[in-house]
Design a protein around this motif. Structure first.
Motif, PDB file in Angstrom:
ATOM      1  N   CYS A 130     -71.180   0.239 -49.181  1.00 45.76           N
ATOM      2  CA  CYS A 130     -69.774   0.071 -48.813  1.00 45.76           C
ATOM      3  C   CYS A 130     -69.639  -1.148 -47.916  1.00 45.76           C
ATOM      4  CB  CYS A 130     -69.275   1.323 -48.089  1.00 45.76           C
ATOM      5  SG  CYS A 130     -67.633   1.151 -47.356  1.00 45.76           S
ATOM      6  N   GLN A 131     -68.695  -2.020 -48.239  1.00 42.23           N
ATOM      7  CA  GLN A 131     -68.500  -3.235 -47.469  1.00 42.23           C
ATOM      8  C   GLN A 131     -68.121  -2.954 -46.020  1.00 42.23           C
ATOM      9  OE1 GLN A 131     -69.130  -6.248 -48.241  1.00 42.23           O
ATOM     10  NE2 GLN A 131     -68.153  -7.366 -46.569  1.00 42.23           N
ATOM     11  N   TYR A 132     -67.508  -1.803 -45.769  1.00 39.69           N
ATOM     12  CA  TYR A 132     -67.018  -1.502 -44.416  1.00 39.69           C
ATOM     13  C   TYR A 132     -68.052  -0.749 -43.583  1.00 39.69           C
ATOM     14  CZ  TYR A 132     -63.891   0.007 -40.682  1.00 39.69           C
ATOM     15  OH  TYR A 132     -63.308   0.232 -39.452  1.00 39.69           O
ATOM     16  N   CYS A 133     -68.544   0.387 -44.082  1.00 43.50           N
ATOM     17  CA  CYS A 133     -69.471   1.209 -43.286  1.00 43.50           C
ATOM     18  C   CYS A 133     -70.935   0.915 -43.578  1.00 43.50           C
ATOM     19  CB  CYS A 133     -69.189   2.694 -43.486  1.00 43.50           C
ATOM     20  SG  CYS A 133     -69.589   3.304 -45.159  1.00 43.50           S
ATOM     21  N   GLN A 134     -71.204   0.110 -44.641  1.00 43.83           N
ATOM     22  CA  GLN A 134     -72.560  -0.293 -45.010  1.00 43.83           C
ATOM     23  C   GLN A 134     -73.448   0.869 -45.443  1.00 43.83           C
ATOM     24  OE1 GLN A 134     -73.547  -3.651 -45.222  1.00 43.83           O
ATOM     25  NE2 GLN A 134     -71.329  -3.833 -44.999  1.00 43.83           N
ATOM     26  N   GLN A 135     -72.872   2.009 -45.756  1.00 41.28           N
ATOM     27  CA  GLN A 135     -73.651   3.131 -46.251  1.00 41.28           C
ATOM     28  C   GLN A 135     -73.850   3.001 -47.768  1.00 41.28           C
ATOM     29  OE1 GLN A 135     -75.093   5.612 -44.262  1.00 41.28           O
ATOM     30  NE2 GLN A 135     -74.462   4.066 -42.765  1.00 41.28           N
ATOM     31  N   PRO A 136     -75.032   3.417 -48.269  1.00 44.11           N
ATOM     32  CA  PRO A 136     -75.285   3.304 -49.720  1.00 44.11           C
ATOM     33  C   PRO A 136     -74.222   4.036 -50.528  1.00 44.11           C
ATOM     34  CG  PRO A 136     -77.298   3.862 -48.537  1.00 44.11           C
ATOM     35  CD  PRO A 136     -76.178   3.988 -47.536  1.00 44.11           C
ATOM     36  N   LEU A 137     -73.815   3.389 -51.630  1.00 44.40           N
ATOM     37  CA  LEU A 137     -72.803   4.003 -52.491  1.00 44.40           C
ATOM     38  C   LEU A 137     -73.445   4.886 -53.559  1.00 44.40           C
ATOM     39  CD1 LEU A 137     -70.436   0.945 -52.940  1.00 44.40           C
ATOM     40  CD2 LEU A 137     -69.901   3.064 -51.747  1.00 44.40           C
ATOM     41  N   GLY A 138     -74.628   4.512 -54.022  1.00 45.85           N
ATOM     42  CA  GLY A 138     -75.301   5.312 -55.047  1.00 45.85           C
ATOM     43  C   GLY A 138     -74.360   5.614 -56.197  1.00 45.85           C
ATOM     44  N   THR A 139     -74.180   6.900 -56.489  1.00 44.71           N
ATOM     45  CA  THR A 139     -73.268   7.313 -57.564  1.00 44.71           C
ATOM     46  C   THR A 139     -71.976   7.907 -57.013  1.00 44.71           C
ATOM     47  OG1 THR A 139     -74.392   9.465 -57.672  1.00 44.71           O
ATOM     48  CG2 THR A 139     -75.180   7.748 -59.157  1.00 44.71           C
ATOM     49  N   LYS A 140     -71.670   7.638 -55.732  1.00 49.54           N
ATOM     50  CA  LYS A 140     -70.442   8.151 -55.133  1.00 49.54           C
ATOM     51  C   LYS A 140     -69.218   7.447 -55.730  1.00 49.54           C
ATOM     52  CE  LYS A 140     -72.653   8.874 -50.620  1.00 49.54           C
ATOM     53  NZ  LYS A 140     -72.645   8.424 -49.192  1.00 49.54           N
ATOM     54  N   PRO A 141     -68.047   8.085 -55.689  1.00 49.76           N
ATOM     55  CA  PRO A 141     -66.816   7.386 -56.092  1.00 49.76           C
ATOM     56  C   PRO A 141     -66.591   6.169 -55.202  1.00 49.76           C
ATOM     57  CG  PRO A 141     -66.444   9.760 -55.872  1.00 49.76           C
ATOM     58  CD  PRO A 141     -67.801   9.493 -55.290  1.00 49.76           C
ATOM     59  N   LEU A 142     -66.099   5.085 -55.796  1.00 50.73           N
ATOM     60  CA  LEU A 142     -65.875   3.872 -55.019  1.00 50.73           C
ATOM     61  C   LEU A 142     -64.635   3.161 -55.529  1.00 50.73           C
ATOM     62  CD1 LEU A 142     -66.868   1.074 -56.765  1.00 50.73           C
ATOM     63  CD2 LEU A 142     -69.015   2.290 -56.580  1.00 50.73           C
ATOM     64  N   ILE A 143     -64.134   2.234 -54.720  1.00 48.35           N
ATOM     65  CA  ILE A 143     -62.966   1.425 -55.077  1.00 48.35           C
ATOM     66  C   ILE A 143     -63.317  -0.033 -54.800  1.00 48.35           C
ATOM     67  CG2 ILE A 143     -60.521   0.966 -54.634  1.00 48.35           C
ATOM     68  CD1 ILE A 143     -60.272   3.859 -53.665  1.00 48.35           C
ATOM     69  N   THR A 144     -62.981  -0.923 -55.714  1.00 41.98           N
ATOM     70  CA  THR A 144     -63.273  -2.344 -55.578  1.00 41.98           C
ATOM     71  C   THR A 144     -62.012  -3.105 -55.201  1.00 41.98           C
ATOM     72  OG1 THR A 144     -65.053  -2.212 -57.208  1.00 41.98           O
ATOM     73  CG2 THR A 144     -64.170  -4.390 -56.737  1.00 41.98           C
ATOM     74  N   LYS A 145     -62.129  -3.969 -54.200  1.00 39.65           N
ATOM     75  CA  LYS A 145     -61.018  -4.829 -53.793  1.00 39.65           C
ATOM     76  C   LYS A 145     -61.575  -6.202 -53.454  1.00 39.65           C
ATOM     77  CE  LYS A 145     -57.398  -5.377 -50.252  1.00 39.65           C
ATOM     78  NZ  LYS A 145     -56.310  -5.718 -51.209  1.00 39.65           N
TER      79      LYS A 145
END
Length: 279
Positions: A130-145
C-alpha cells in the motif's frame, strides 16, 4: 566394491579382486553394469559410468562435469538454476533472458522468488505494498489511483468522499449539494425527512429542504396572494419597503394592471398605478 567370491550376474566372470556394482541384489562387473544400466548424459551423450556421479533432473541425467549453464557454461552443481524449454540456465542468465522486471523498483524478479501479478504488470512481493501504510497487499482488495496501489482502508481515509450527513464513506453514486457529498439515502429534507434524490429541493444553511417545508418555514410571503415566494415559482419577484410580491401579483389594487417595470404609488397598504393614484 570388491569381492573374492561373487561372479558377474550377466557375463558370469569372476568378480574376485575386481570392482563390481550391485543392482536388485545382483552383482555386475563394471563393464556389464555400464552397458546395461548406465544413463546417457544429456550433454555429451556418453554413458554415465558407475564410477561417475549421476546428476538427475526431471528424468534426465548429466555427468557432474556436464551439468552447467547452457549460456555461460558455469557449473550448476549445488547451485540454484532454472529451466526454459528444457535448457538449464544459471539464475543470472535466466534473469537476463526471461525474468520480469518489477513495476515498482524496475529490478529483475529472480527465479524462485514470489511474484505478484496485477493489471498485466509484475511486482516483487516486498514491492507490492500500500502506497500509504506500506503494508503488503498480497491478495487483499486494493484500489489504484494515479498508478499507485492502496489498501481499501487507506484509500478511504485519503481519498474517498464521506457523506455530509452520516460521515460514512460513499462507495458509489451519491448526491452533491452545496459542494458537499451525500449518500442518496441520506439526502432527505431537513424538515420532514422525505427522500429528495431526484426531487426538487431548496438549500438553506447547507441543508436541503423539500419545497413544502422551505415554503412553510423560510419563504417570504407575497403581500398580494399570501403564498410563499420561492425560487421554484416565478423567476421575478418585487421587493418594496420590506414587502414582497410575485411578479404576477404586483398589480394595481384598483385596475389590476401590472406594475412590473412601471411607476407606482402607495396608499396605505395598496399599490396603485400612476393613473389610479392620481385620480
Amino acid at each position: 566394491m570388491t569381492s573374492s567370491h561373487t561372479d558377474c550376474h550377466y557375463c558370469l566372470q569372476s568378480l574376485r579382486g575386481r570392482k563390481y556394482a550391485l543392482r536388485d541384489e545382483n552383482a555386475y562387473c563394471v563393464a556389464c553394469y555400464d552397458s546395461l544400466y548406465a544413463n546417457p548424459c544429456e550433454e555429451c551423450k556418453q554413458p554415465i559410468e558407475c564410477n561417475s556421479k549421476d546428476l538427475a533432473y526431471k528424468g534426465r541425467h548429466w555427468h557432474e562435469r556436464c551439468f552447467k549453464c547452457a549460456k555461460c557454461n558455469r557449473s550448476l552443481v549445488e547451485k540454484p538454476f532454472a529451466a526454459k524449454d528444457e535448457v538449464l540456465l544459471c539464475t543470472e542468465c535466466y534473469s537476463d533472458e526471461y525474468s520480469s522486471k518489477c513495476f515498482h523498483c524496475q529490478k529483475t524478479i529472480m527465479p524462485g522468488s514470489r511474484k505478484m501479478e496485477f493489471k498485466g504488470s509484475s511486482w516483487h512481493e516486498s514491492c507490492f505494498v500500500c502506497q500509504y501504510c506500506q503494508q503488503p497487499l498480497g491478495t487483499k482488495p486494493l484500489i489504484t489511483k494515479d498508478n499507485e496501489n492502496y489498501c481499501v482502508p487507506c484509500f478511504e481515509k485519503q481519498f474517498a468522499h464521506h457523506c455530509y450527513s452520516c460521515k460514512k464513506v460513499i462507495t458509489s453514486g451519491g448526491v452533491t449539494c452545496n459542494d458537499q457529498p451525500w449518500h442518496k439515502e441520506c439526502f432527505v429534507c431537513a424538515g420532514c425527512k422525505t427522500q429528495l434524490y431526484g426531487q426538487r429541493f431548496i438549500s438553506k444553511d447547507e441543508y436541503p429542504y423539500c419545497v413544502d417545508c422551505f415554503s412553510k418555514w423560510y419563504a417570504k410571503k407575497c403581500a398580494a396572494c399570501k403564498k410563499p415566494i420561492t425560487a421554484l415559482g416565478s423567476a421575478k419577484y418585487i421587493s418594496f419597503e420590506e414587502r414582497q410580491w410575485h411578479g404576477e401579483c404586483f398589480n394595481c389594487a384598483k385596475c389590476s394592471v401590472s406594475l412590473v417595470s412601471r411607476e407606482f404609488l402607495t396608499r396605505q397598504d395598496d399599490i396603485l398605478c400612476h393613473e389610479c393614484g392620481s385620480a
